[in-house]
Design an enzyme around this catalytic site. Sequence first.
Site, short mmCIF file in Angstrom:
data_model
loop_
_atom_site.label_atom_id
_atom_site.label_comp_id
_atom_site.label_asym_id
_atom_site.label_seq_id
_atom_site.Cartn_x
_atom_site.Cartn_y
_atom_site.Cartn_z
N ARG A 112 -2.25 9.43 -7.85
CA ARG A 112 -2.62 9.12 -6.45
C ARG A 112 -4.03 9.62 -6.23
O ARG A 112 -4.27 10.84 -6.31
CB ARG A 112 -1.63 9.76 -5.47
CG ARG A 112 -2.11 9.68 -4.02
CD ARG A 112 -1.04 9.99 -3.01
NE ARG A 112 -0.07 8.90 -2.93
CZ ARG A 112 0.81 8.76 -1.95
NH1 ARG A 112 0.84 9.63 -0.95
NH2 ARG A 112 1.66 7.76 -1.95
N HIS A 139 -1.51 -0.10 -3.09
CA HIS A 139 -0.31 0.77 -3.18
C HIS A 139 0.80 -0.07 -3.82
O HIS A 139 1.78 -0.42 -3.17
CB HIS A 139 0.07 1.26 -1.79
CG HIS A 139 1.03 2.41 -1.78
ND1 HIS A 139 1.51 3.00 -2.94
CD2 HIS A 139 1.61 3.08 -0.75
CE1 HIS A 139 2.33 3.99 -2.62
NE2 HIS A 139 2.42 4.06 -1.30
N GLN A 142 4.66 0.78 -3.72
CA GLN A 142 5.30 0.55 -2.43
C GLN A 142 5.74 -0.89 -2.27
O GLN A 142 6.85 -1.18 -1.84
CB GLN A 142 4.30 0.91 -1.31
CG GLN A 142 4.87 0.74 0.08
CD GLN A 142 6.00 1.71 0.34
OE1 GLN A 142 5.83 2.90 0.15
NE2 GLN A 142 7.17 1.23 0.75
N ASP A 235 1.89 -0.43 8.91
CA ASP A 235 1.53 0.84 8.26
C ASP A 235 0.68 1.60 9.27
O ASP A 235 0.27 1.04 10.30
CB ASP A 235 0.75 0.51 6.97
CG ASP A 235 0.39 1.75 6.15
OD1 ASP A 235 0.94 2.84 6.41
OD2 ASP A 235 -0.46 1.62 5.24
N CYS A 276 6.13 1.51 5.21
CA CYS A 276 6.13 2.36 4.00
C CYS A 276 6.38 3.82 4.32
O CYS A 276 6.81 4.57 3.46
CB CYS A 276 4.80 2.18 3.26
SG CYS A 276 3.36 2.78 4.18
N ARG A 304 12.01 3.08 -3.42
CA ARG A 304 10.89 3.57 -4.23
C ARG A 304 11.43 4.15 -5.54
O ARG A 304 10.85 3.97 -6.60
CB ARG A 304 10.12 4.66 -3.46
CG ARG A 304 9.40 4.18 -2.21
CD ARG A 304 8.24 3.28 -2.53
NE ARG A 304 7.29 3.90 -3.43
CZ ARG A 304 6.31 4.73 -3.07
NH1 ARG A 304 6.11 4.99 -1.79
NH2 ARG A 304 5.49 5.25 -3.96
N1 CP Z 1 5.03 5.50 1.39
C1 CP Z 1 4.48 6.51 0.68
O1 CP Z 1 3.78 6.31 -0.33
O2 CP Z 1 4.80 7.73 1.16
P1 CP Z 1 4.23 9.13 0.64
O3 CP Z 1 2.79 9.21 1.07
O4 CP Z 1 5.10 10.14 1.32
O5 CP Z 1 4.33 9.17 -0.86
N1 NVA Z 2 -2.08 3.41 4.18
C1 NVA Z 2 -1.45 4.72 4.11
C2 NVA Z 2 -0.24 4.67 3.23
C3 NVA Z 2 0.53 5.97 3.17
C4 NVA Z 2 1.68 5.92 2.24
C5 NVA Z 2 -2.46 5.76 3.63
O1 NVA Z 2 -3.20 5.45 2.68
O2 NVA Z 2 -2.49 6.85 4.18
#
Ligand code: CP
Ligand code: NVA
Length: 320
Positions: A112, A139, A142, A235, A276, A304
């Site tokens: 990440r 992502h 997701q 989101d 998500c 997930r």
């Molecule tokens: N939806 C998602 O990726 O959640 P987290 O940021 O908690 O991993």
């Molecule tokens: N778009 C959001 C997704 C979180 C899972 C972010 O990047 O914060």
Amino acid sequence: MKTVAIAKTKPKRDFLSIVDIEDRLPQLLETAHRFKSQLRGPKMLEAARGRNLGLIFEKPSTRTRVSFEVGFRKLGGHVTILGKNDIQLGRGESVEDTARVLSRYVDAIAYRAFDADNVRELAKHASIPVINALDDEEHPCQILADWLTVKEHFGKTAGLEFAYVGDGDNNTAHSYLLGAPVAAMNVRILAPKEYQPGAAWVERAKKLADAHGTTVTVAELSDKALKGVDVVATDTWVSMGDEREESRRLKAFTGYTIDDKAMAATGKKTTRFLHCLPAHYGHEVTYAVAHGPQSLIFDEAENRLWAQMAVLADLLGLKA
Ligand code: CP
Ligand code: NVA
């Protein structure tokens, strides 16, 4: 010294974009579904015994972190979780050297990152599969879980009308935009002009849509824009890294909250809601919709786990 014949190995594969699984989506959904029906509760497999998964997090995470850790353990493997500042990457060691070193210890990495270039760089120099666990562009994990949720609920993805409402130029929006044609769904991205996806993303999506016989629409939100939609997703309006723009964004997204009226605008009682998570109630969605009878958000979060187990089993060639 005796010469040892080295068996030809297949090149490693990565999962950096939802498009990377274009040809494998049905198979991945089937595996994920099988894992879900067989491995709920205390059950686990031995398939990944002796294998190790490294997880690198530059940003916070609840779902991604726990689902990767629990999922790989359920496959029988071991997991090492690395915050960016726990490792030398946080002190300036290069992504290339990090990739080369970690490839000597672990069998796959989920990363990440703030910058998609770093995820690509890690994948380029790692000799093992790399999975994008969210970056500033996409992502994909997701969206795979979302398509599993849609398939589970509707019995199919093909032919459904999918609408994403809100920040149309963030990571999840991009992966929905590219991922909908891959799942043979028509996609509508409904966002204020300033937050619509960039032209390059739309162009890529339209090419995919042509190949899969689906449609792509990018527009501002109106009641008419939601007509006939089967799945409404949203989101956060302020993604991780966008915090400094918060007040401007909250203003720009006024009128984009998914509430009962927006859900009713689809004209279908069968419409379902996805997010998500984490959610910001009263901003992108009301608590009533997110926790109401049309919402699938907690199935989506659970999925997930199963979807990523399927990806790991596929990329590592596990007999699972
Ligand atoms: N939806 C998602 O990726 O959640 P987290 O940021 O908690 O991993
Ligand atoms: N778009 C959001 C997704 C979180 C899972 C972010 O990047 O914060």
